[in-house]
Design a protein around this motif. Structure first.
Motif: not given
Length: 517
Positions: A22-25, A178-182, A189-191
């Protein structure tokens, strides 16, 4: 215990792996957004800023040449030199390594090729002006019209490519943001599932948000410092306007525009078009640039080129518009059109008699010949000149001679109109009349009608005798409806008939009786 530790470790590793993805993206998305903004700033704005300058420079050169040819006022040559200097400055900007090597290199090269043709045309015309070949200069300037049209088309293609690039860049940013916010929400949630990964996820999210805020700040700086007017309207109401927009609309502060209906600024003839474009933009459909007019708060109109883009403002659908004032371009286009129309009239009408000149005659002769060849409809030609015109000039003077030619031209034009034909000044005291749909018999009647009209005018010619009047000798020939002939042969036969009329005693008519060979 070890199993639980293993499970916790596995969960931690999986969480960390998902978090890293997620962070890389997010990092790549925000970097791409920033790169896209920098790329648009670097690749499009320098070119876009100079297109209108080049259009005005070319327009000034052409207007200067045309103005000088029409008035011989040296001030117009200064305007030409100013336009030439401005064009040179713009070319130097375009030769910058970053611009020259960018994605628009091919289109810029094409534009440079068209520009070189136009400049060559201007140099040729200026050389003719320097040699006082003004007639040739007018014709050369008209001949270069296609080169200037191709240059304008190159500029239009370049502007279209710039607009498409900007639209593509902003659209890509919106999608990535927009996709980054998702993905950030997924990471949050994973956190919650893996406490052990909370700190790392929080730190990554914080960095991502900082990048987002920095990107937004840079975006706002770009918008606020843009030379183009940028505004956002939502539900038909203006919710954002940059300083350039306030200047365009004639107000001192962009806040004066916030909250006003967008359609208040649209000139009524464009209302339906603008509404349709806004709806299409809201539905993420392509909306091409449009030349329209805005109404300032003081009621005055301003010519603008507007691009509309679907946009989300504060989480809700909106329309972002980019407007550029094109009043100077419109004025240059209007001036160029008026000058072209005037030059066309001057190049096709005889300056003394105001009827079509030899150039018009040559063009219409070819058209009449081709039409007759295709339709097999007969067409006739009449040539006549004023008898003893030298004696008239010697006795009355050249001013009276000019007045005589004007009278003859008026009579010929009136009679040609009655006969369904066209009259021309062929050269000197010689005139021509083209008679479509006239066979040999009707052509001879028409020629006699013209001869009689001049004779009945009873214009004195005391250069011959006290009782003499101005008369004409007339030659007439009808096209033999043969593909073996040419317009030149037709004209030559008519000319021979004219000389035969003079030979047989003037004030008479002679017909080319033999086939044209």
């Amino acid at each position: 215990m070890r199993r639980n530790n293993w499970r916790l470790a596995s969960l931690y590793i999986c969480t960390m792996g998902l978090f890293l993805i997620v962070s890389l993206y997010n990092f790549m998305s925000f970097k791409e957004i920033n790169d896209t903004t920098n790329r648009l700033t670097r690749d499009t704005y320098p070119i876009d800023h100079t297109i209108n300058r080049m259009l005005i420079a070319i327009g000034n050169q052409e207007t200067g040449i045309r103005g000088y040819l029409l008035t011989k006022d040296p001030a117009y040559l200064d305007q030409f030199e100013q336009g030439k200097s401005e064009a040179g400055q713009v070319k130097e900007l375009w030769l910058d390594d970053e611009i020259k090597g960018g994605k628009f290199e091919t289109e810029i090269a094409s534009t440079f090729e068209s520009l070189a043709n136009v400049e060559t045309s201007f140099i040729r015309v200026m050389a003719m002006i320097g040699n006082e070949q003004y007639g040739d200069a007018i014709l050369a300037l008209d001949d270069g019209e296609q080169d200037r049209e191709r240059l304008l088309e190159s500029f239009r293609r370049l502007e279209t490519l710039l607009t498409a690039t900007m639209k593509s860049g902003w659209s890509d940013q919106n999608k990535r943001a927009a996709f980054s916010m998702v993905m950030i929400i997924v990471g949050a949630i994973v956190t919650l599932i893996a406490i052990a990964a909370t700190w790392l996820m929080f730190r990554t999210t914080k960095n991502a948000l900082r990048s987002t805020f920095e990107s937004e700040r840079q975006y706002r700086r770009l918008v606020n410092n843009s030379p183009d007017a940028i505004a956002v309207h939502q539900d038909g109401v203006v919710v954002f306007a940059n300083p350039a927009c306030a200047k365009l609309m004639g107000v001192g502060d962009s806040n004066q525009l916030i909250g006003l209906p967008m359609m208040q600024f649209v000139h009524k003839p464009y209302a339906d078009i603008v509404t349709d474009r806004a709806n299409r933009a809201m539905n993420d459909k392509d909306v091409e640039a449009l030349d329209e007019q805005f109404v300032r708060l003081d009621g005055s109109l301003v010519d603008v080129e507007v691009t509309a883009i679907g946009y989300r403002y504060e989480g809700r659908p909106a329309v972002l518009i980019i407007a550029r004032e094109i009043g100077s371009r419109k004025e240059a286009e209007r001036t160029m059109k008026e000058a072209n129309e005037l030059l066309y009239r001057l190049s096709t009408l005889d300056g003394l008699t105001s009827i079509p000149n030899r150039r018009s005659f040559d063009q219409d002769l070819r058209k009449a010949w081709d039409e007759a060849l295709n339709t097999h409809v007969e067409v006739s030609l009449v040539l006549f000149d004023v008898d003893n015109f030298k004696a008239f000039n010697d006795f009355y003077g050249h001013q009276a001679g000019d007045a005589c030619l004007q009278t003859i031209a008026r009579i010929a034009d009136e009679e040609a109109g009655k006969l369904g034909g066209s009259a021309y000044r062929y050269g000197g005291e010689e005139f021509a009349i083209l008679l479509p749909n006239h066979n040999r018999d009707s052509a001879k009647i028409a020629a006699e009608q013209v001869r009689r009209a001049v004779n009945d005018y009873r214009l004195p010619n005391e250069g011959i005798s006290a009782e003499a009047i101005v008369t004409i000798s007339v030659g007439v020939a009808t096209w033999p409806n043969s593909t073996d002939q040419s317009p030149e042969q037709w004209l030559r036969a008519t000319d021979q008939a004219l000389y035969q009329a003079k030979y047989q005693g003037r004030n008479s008519i002679s017909e080319a009786m033999i086939s044209i060979k």
